[in-house]
Scaffold this motif. Structure first.
Motif, PDB file in Angstrom:
ATOM      1  N   PHE A   1       0.806  -1.223   0.000  1.00 17.11           N
ATOM      2  CA  PHE A   1       0.000   0.000   0.000  1.00 17.11           C
ATOM      3  C   PHE A   1       0.840   1.274   0.000  1.00 17.11           C
ATOM      4  CE2 PHE A   1      -2.383  -3.283   2.398  1.00 17.11           C
ATOM      5  CZ  PHE A   1      -3.276  -3.591   1.379  1.00 17.11           C
ATOM      6  N   ARG A   2       2.117   1.127  -0.225  1.00 17.53           N
ATOM      7  CA  ARG A   2       3.017   2.280  -0.184  1.00 17.53           C
ATOM      8  C   ARG A   2       2.609   3.363  -1.177  1.00 17.53           C
ATOM      9  NH1 ARG A   2       8.372   0.131   0.848  1.00 17.53           N
ATOM     10  NH2 ARG A   2       7.506   0.061   2.925  1.00 17.53           N
ATOM     11  N   ARG A   3       2.072   2.955  -2.317  1.00 21.51           N
ATOM     12  CA  ARG A   3       1.690   3.922  -3.358  1.00 21.51           C
ATOM     13  C   ARG A   3       0.178   4.126  -3.484  1.00 21.51           C
ATOM     14  NH1 ARG A   3       6.336   4.857  -6.479  1.00 21.51           N
ATOM     15  NH2 ARG A   3       7.878   3.216  -6.323  1.00 21.51           N
ATOM     16  N   LEU A   4      -0.585   3.568  -2.570  1.00 16.88           N
ATOM     17  CA  LEU A   4      -2.036   3.762  -2.594  1.00 16.88           C
ATOM     18  C   LEU A   4      -2.343   5.242  -2.371  1.00 16.88           C
ATOM     19  CD1 LEU A   4      -4.973   2.671  -2.545  1.00 16.88           C
ATOM     20  CD2 LEU A   4      -4.673   2.322  -0.084  1.00 16.88           C
ATOM     21  N   PRO A   5      -2.999   5.896  -3.317  1.00 15.89           N
ATOM     22  CA  PRO A   5      -3.303   7.320  -3.149  1.00 15.89           C
ATOM     23  C   PRO A   5      -4.189   7.558  -1.923  1.00 15.89           C
ATOM     24  CG  PRO A   5      -3.609   6.675  -5.430  1.00 15.89           C
ATOM     25  CD  PRO A   5      -3.438   5.408  -4.630  1.00 15.89           C
ATOM     26  N   ALA A   6      -3.767   8.506  -1.070  1.00 14.86           N
ATOM     27  CA  ALA A   6      -4.497   8.824   0.157  1.00 14.86           C
ATOM     28  C   ALA A   6      -4.653  10.330   0.290  1.00 14.86           C
ATOM     29  CB  ALA A   6      -3.762   8.263   1.370  1.00 14.86           C
ATOM     30  N   VAL A   7      -5.891  10.762   0.536  1.00 13.05           N
ATOM     31  CA  VAL A   7      -6.202  12.175   0.698  1.00 13.05           C
ATOM     32  C   VAL A   7      -6.635  12.415   2.136  1.00 13.05           C
ATOM     33  CG1 VAL A   7      -7.680  14.081  -0.058  1.00 13.05           C
ATOM     34  CG2 VAL A   7      -6.942  12.343  -1.709  1.00 13.05           C
ATOM     35  N   ALA A   8      -5.973  13.353   2.811  1.00  9.93           N
ATOM     36  CA  ALA A   8      -6.365  13.756   4.159  1.00  9.93           C
ATOM     37  C   ALA A   8      -7.570  14.685   4.052  1.00  9.93           C
ATOM     38  CB  ALA A   8      -5.212  14.476   4.848  1.00  9.93           C
TER      39      ALA A   8
END
Length: 126
Positions: A72-79
């Motif tokens: 999951f290192r490159r899984l896009p995540a938005v705060a």
């Protein structure tokens, strides 16, 4: 595209779900950080929108666990946060988030973030 929305605030989740589903996406919801991690590990989404102040594990803890896992290192995540204080964006990015949205949620910004982050390199490498 499958999008996970993790937020303990029901109206916020509903609003994001409605706009994302209207754009053709499948939306999965979590009400706390532990539930979000469990859902991600069981059926990885294409992008994650994480409220920074969700219960059990906050958004920062969740994204740090994601970044420490090769899958999951490159899984896009938005705060996503209601407490948009000076420096919060920088803290979120430093913790491992790809982007940042403050509440009240701008629906066009949600759509834009989903499209931009999923057109990147995460899926071409997984």
């Amino acid at each position: 595209m499958t999008i996970l929305v993790a937020d303990d605030n029901l109206p916020s989740r509903e609003l994001m779900r409605e706009v994302l589903e209207a754009s053709g996406h499948r939306v999965v919801e979590a009400t706390n950080g532990r539930e979000a991690l469990d859902l991600i590990r069981r059926d990885p989404p294409d992008i994650v929108f994480l409220d920074l102040q969700i219960p059990v594990l906050d958004g920062i803890c969740v994204v740090r666990q994601l970044r420490s896992d090769e899958r999951f290192r490159r899984l896009p995540a938005v705060a996503v946060t209601a407490s948009a204080m000076l420096g919060d964006r920088e803290l979120a990015i430093a913790a491992g988030f790809d982007s940042y949205i403050s509440k009240p949620i701008n629906l066009n910004e949600v759509r834009k973030q989903a499209e931009q982050l999923t057109s990147g390199s995460y899926h071409s490498q997984n």
